[in-house]
Design a protein around this motif. Structure first.
Motif, mmCIF file in Angstrom:
data_model
loop_
_atom_site.group_PDB
_atom_site.id
_atom_site.type_symbol
_atom_site.label_atom_id
_atom_site.label_comp_id
_atom_site.label_asym_id
_atom_site.label_seq_id
_atom_site.Cartn_x
_atom_site.Cartn_y
_atom_site.Cartn_z
ATOM 1 N N MET A 1 54.799 38.148 24.897
ATOM 2 C CA MET A 1 53.818 38.458 25.911
ATOM 3 C C MET A 1 52.708 37.407 25.850
ATOM 4 S SD MET A 1 51.734 41.980 26.486
ATOM 5 C CE MET A 1 50.080 41.803 25.885
ATOM 6 N N PRO A 2 52.491 36.724 26.945
ATOM 7 C CA PRO A 2 51.413 35.735 26.964
ATOM 8 C C PRO A 2 50.053 36.387 26.712
ATOM 9 C CG PRO A 2 52.872 35.447 28.841
ATOM 10 C CD PRO A 2 53.254 36.738 28.176
ATOM 11 N N GLN A 3 49.200 35.697 25.983
ATOM 12 C CA GLN A 3 47.909 36.273 25.611
ATOM 13 C C GLN A 3 46.903 36.296 26.747
ATOM 14 O OE1 GLN A 3 46.610 34.183 22.116
ATOM 15 N NE2 GLN A 3 48.040 35.251 20.804
ATOM 16 N N LEU A 4 46.940 35.333 27.627
ATOM 17 C CA LEU A 4 46.011 35.281 28.746
ATOM 18 C C LEU A 4 46.684 35.823 29.998
ATOM 19 C CD1 LEU A 4 44.362 31.778 28.315
ATOM 20 C CD2 LEU A 4 43.368 34.005 27.771
ATOM 21 N N ALA A 5 45.945 36.649 30.741
ATOM 22 C CA ALA A 5 46.484 37.208 31.979
ATOM 23 C C ALA A 5 45.448 37.092 33.077
ATOM 24 C CB ALA A 5 46.862 38.672 31.787
ATOM 25 N N ILE A 6 45.935 36.983 34.298
ATOM 26 C CA ILE A 6 45.048 37.098 35.442
ATOM 27 C C ILE A 6 45.215 38.516 35.962
ATOM 28 C CG2 ILE A 6 46.777 36.109 37.005
ATOM 29 C CD1 ILE A 6 44.310 35.131 38.682
ATOM 30 N N GLY A 7 44.099 39.172 36.244
ATOM 31 C CA GLY A 7 44.127 40.534 36.760
ATOM 32 C C GLY A 7 43.809 40.560 38.240
ATOM 33 N N THR A 8 44.323 41.577 38.927
ATOM 34 C CA THR A 8 44.103 41.677 40.366
ATOM 35 C C THR A 8 43.210 42.853 40.744
ATOM 36 O OG1 THR A 8 46.087 43.017 40.744
ATOM 37 C CG2 THR A 8 46.341 40.604 40.834
ATOM 38 N N ALA A 9 42.628 43.539 39.765
ATOM 39 C CA ALA A 9 41.726 44.647 40.081
ATOM 40 C C ALA A 9 40.579 44.135 40.943
ATOM 41 C CB ALA A 9 41.186 45.272 38.801
ATOM 42 N N PHE A 10 40.194 44.928 41.895
ATOM 43 C CA PHE A 10 39.090 44.649 42.810
ATOM 44 C C PHE A 10 39.418 43.573 43.838
ATOM 45 C CE2 PHE A 10 37.195 45.847 38.676
ATOM 46 C CZ PHE A 10 36.832 47.147 39.023
ATOM 47 N N LEU A 11 40.629 43.065 43.847
ATOM 48 C CA LEU A 11 41.051 42.112 44.873
ATOM 49 C C LEU A 11 41.898 42.878 45.882
ATOM 50 C CD1 LEU A 11 42.157 39.039 42.708
ATOM 51 C CD2 LEU A 11 39.968 39.405 43.864
ATOM 52 N N GLU A 12 41.401 43.029 47.089
ATOM 53 C CA GLU A 12 42.106 43.839 48.082
ATOM 54 C C GLU A 12 42.855 43.011 49.117
ATOM 55 O OE1 GLU A 12 39.620 46.865 49.708
ATOM 56 O OE2 GLU A 12 38.901 47.484 47.733
ATOM 57 N N ASP A 13 42.436 41.807 49.333
ATOM 58 C CA ASP A 13 43.063 40.958 50.332
ATOM 59 C C ASP A 13 44.287 40.277 49.714
ATOM 60 O OD1 ASP A 13 43.837 38.931 52.080
ATOM 61 O OD2 ASP A 13 41.790 38.292 52.510
ATOM 62 N N PRO A 14 45.490 40.544 50.239
ATOM 63 C CA PRO A 14 46.694 39.934 49.663
ATOM 64 C C PRO A 14 46.641 38.407 49.593
ATOM 65 C CG PRO A 14 47.308 41.662 51.188
ATOM 66 C CD PRO A 14 45.820 41.471 51.335
ATOM 67 N N GLU A 15 45.981 37.770 50.556
ATOM 68 C CA GLU A 15 45.885 36.306 50.537
ATOM 69 C C GLU A 15 45.013 35.830 49.381
ATOM 70 O OE1 GLU A 15 46.688 32.465 51.201
ATOM 71 O OE2 GLU A 15 47.716 34.197 52.043
ATOM 72 N N VAL A 16 43.942 36.539 49.097
ATOM 73 C CA VAL A 16 43.081 36.199 47.950
ATOM 74 C C VAL A 16 43.861 36.402 46.658
ATOM 75 C CG1 VAL A 16 40.997 36.851 46.677
ATOM 76 C CG2 VAL A 16 40.939 36.683 49.172
ATOM 77 N N VAL A 17 44.623 37.489 46.592
ATOM 78 C CA VAL A 17 45.464 37.739 45.406
ATOM 79 C C VAL A 17 46.446 36.594 45.239
ATOM 80 C CG1 VAL A 17 47.242 39.249 44.413
ATOM 81 C CG2 VAL A 17 45.233 40.250 45.529
ATOM 82 N N ARG A 18 47.132 36.265 46.297
ATOM 83 C CA ARG A 18 48.153 35.207 46.261
ATOM 84 C C ARG A 18 47.554 33.878 45.783
ATOM 85 N NH1 ARG A 18 51.107 36.583 50.088
ATOM 86 N NH2 ARG A 18 49.533 36.381 51.710
ATOM 87 N N GLN A 19 46.463 33.462 46.399
ATOM 88 C CA GLN A 19 45.860 32.176 46.043
ATOM 89 C C GLN A 19 45.317 32.179 44.614
ATOM 90 O OE1 GLN A 19 46.064 29.289 47.571
ATOM 91 N NE2 GLN A 19 47.316 30.320 49.089
ATOM 92 N N SER A 20 44.743 33.294 44.189
ATOM 93 C CA SER A 20 44.222 33.398 42.815
ATOM 94 C C SER A 20 45.349 33.273 41.801
ATOM 95 C CB SER A 20 43.492 34.727 42.623
ATOM 96 O OG SER A 20 42.392 34.825 43.495
ATOM 97 N N ILE A 21 46.450 33.939 42.074
ATOM 98 C CA ILE A 21 47.581 33.914 41.136
ATOM 99 C C ILE A 21 48.260 32.549 41.147
ATOM 100 C CG2 ILE A 21 49.825 34.923 40.584
ATOM 101 C CD1 ILE A 21 48.695 37.592 41.628
ATOM 102 N N VAL A 22 48.422 31.950 42.320
ATOM 103 C CA VAL A 22 49.019 30.605 42.381
ATOM 104 C C VAL A 22 48.185 29.632 41.566
ATOM 105 C CG1 VAL A 22 49.477 28.635 43.900
ATOM 106 C CG2 VAL A 22 50.252 30.911 44.559
ATOM 107 N N THR A 23 46.879 29.689 41.722
ATOM 108 C CA THR A 23 45.997 28.807 40.948
ATOM 109 C C THR A 23 46.159 29.064 39.455
ATOM 110 O OG1 THR A 23 44.407 28.683 42.765
ATOM 111 C CG2 THR A 23 43.596 28.124 40.565
#
Length: 142
Positions: free
Chosen positions: A1-23
Motif C-alpha cells: 500500500m503506497p504511503q501517500l494518497a490523494i483524497g477526494t473528500a470535499f471535491l464535488e466537481d468530477p472535473e476537479v477530481v479528475r484533474q487533481s488525481i491526474v496531477t
C-alpha cells in the motif's frame, strides 16, 4: 500500500477530481482515497486512463459512511461504489461507525462477504471508538 494518497473528500466537481488525481499520478502518487459521496468517483476512472495507468497500478481506498449505508443499504452502496469507479474491486474498503452495535455487526459481516467475493482486497474500520471496535471480533462467529 503506497504511503501517500490523494483524497477526494470535499471535491464535488468530477472535473476537479479528475484533474487533481491526474496531477497526483503525474508526480508519482499511486494511492487514491475516494469520498463516498459518489460525485467524484467517475473522475477516478477517467484519471487512470488520462494518466495512462492500469487499474492494477493504483491502490484505491474508499469508506462506507453512515449516510450512504442508511440511504442505500450496504450491498447497494458497495455496488454503486464499484460501478461509479468503473472497477470490480477496491484495494481497501473501510467502514465508518454506523452508530449502533447491531448496524456495525451487520455491516461488518457483509463486508467480510464482499472481501470473500474479491470486491475488496482488504477491509477495515475508520473512526471507531474502542467500545465499538471491541464488539466486532466477537460478532463474526455468531
Amino acid at each position: 500500500m503506497p504511503q501517500l494518497a490523494i483524497g477526494t473528500a470535499f471535491l464535488e466537481d468530477p472535473e476537479v477530481v479528475r484533474q487533481s488525481i491526474v496531477t497526483a499520478f503525474q508526480i508519482g502518487y499511486r494511492h487514491v482515497d475516494v469520498d463516498q459521496s459518489f460525485t467524484g468517483f467517475s473522475g477516478v476512472n477517467s484519471a487512470l486512463h488520462m494518466a495512462g495507468l492500469d487499474r492494477e497500478q493504483v491502490f484505491i481506498t474508499s469508506k462506507l459512511s453512515r449516510e450512504v449505508v442508511e440511504h442505500y443499504g450496504i450491498k447497494e452502496a458497495i455496488d454503486r461504489l464499484l460501478n461509479s469507479l468503473g472497477t470490480s474491486y477496491v484495494d481497501a474498503l473501510l467502514m465508518r461507525d454506523l452508530g449502533s452495535a447491531g448496524k456495525n455487526v451487520e455491516a461488518w459481516q457483509k463486508m467480510i462477504q464482499v472481501s470473500q467475493k474479491g470486491q475488496a482486497r482488504a477491509i477495515g474500520v475508520d473512526d471507531f471508538n474502542q467500545n465499538a471496535l471491541q464488539k466486532l471480533p466477537n460478532s463474526i462467529d455468531e
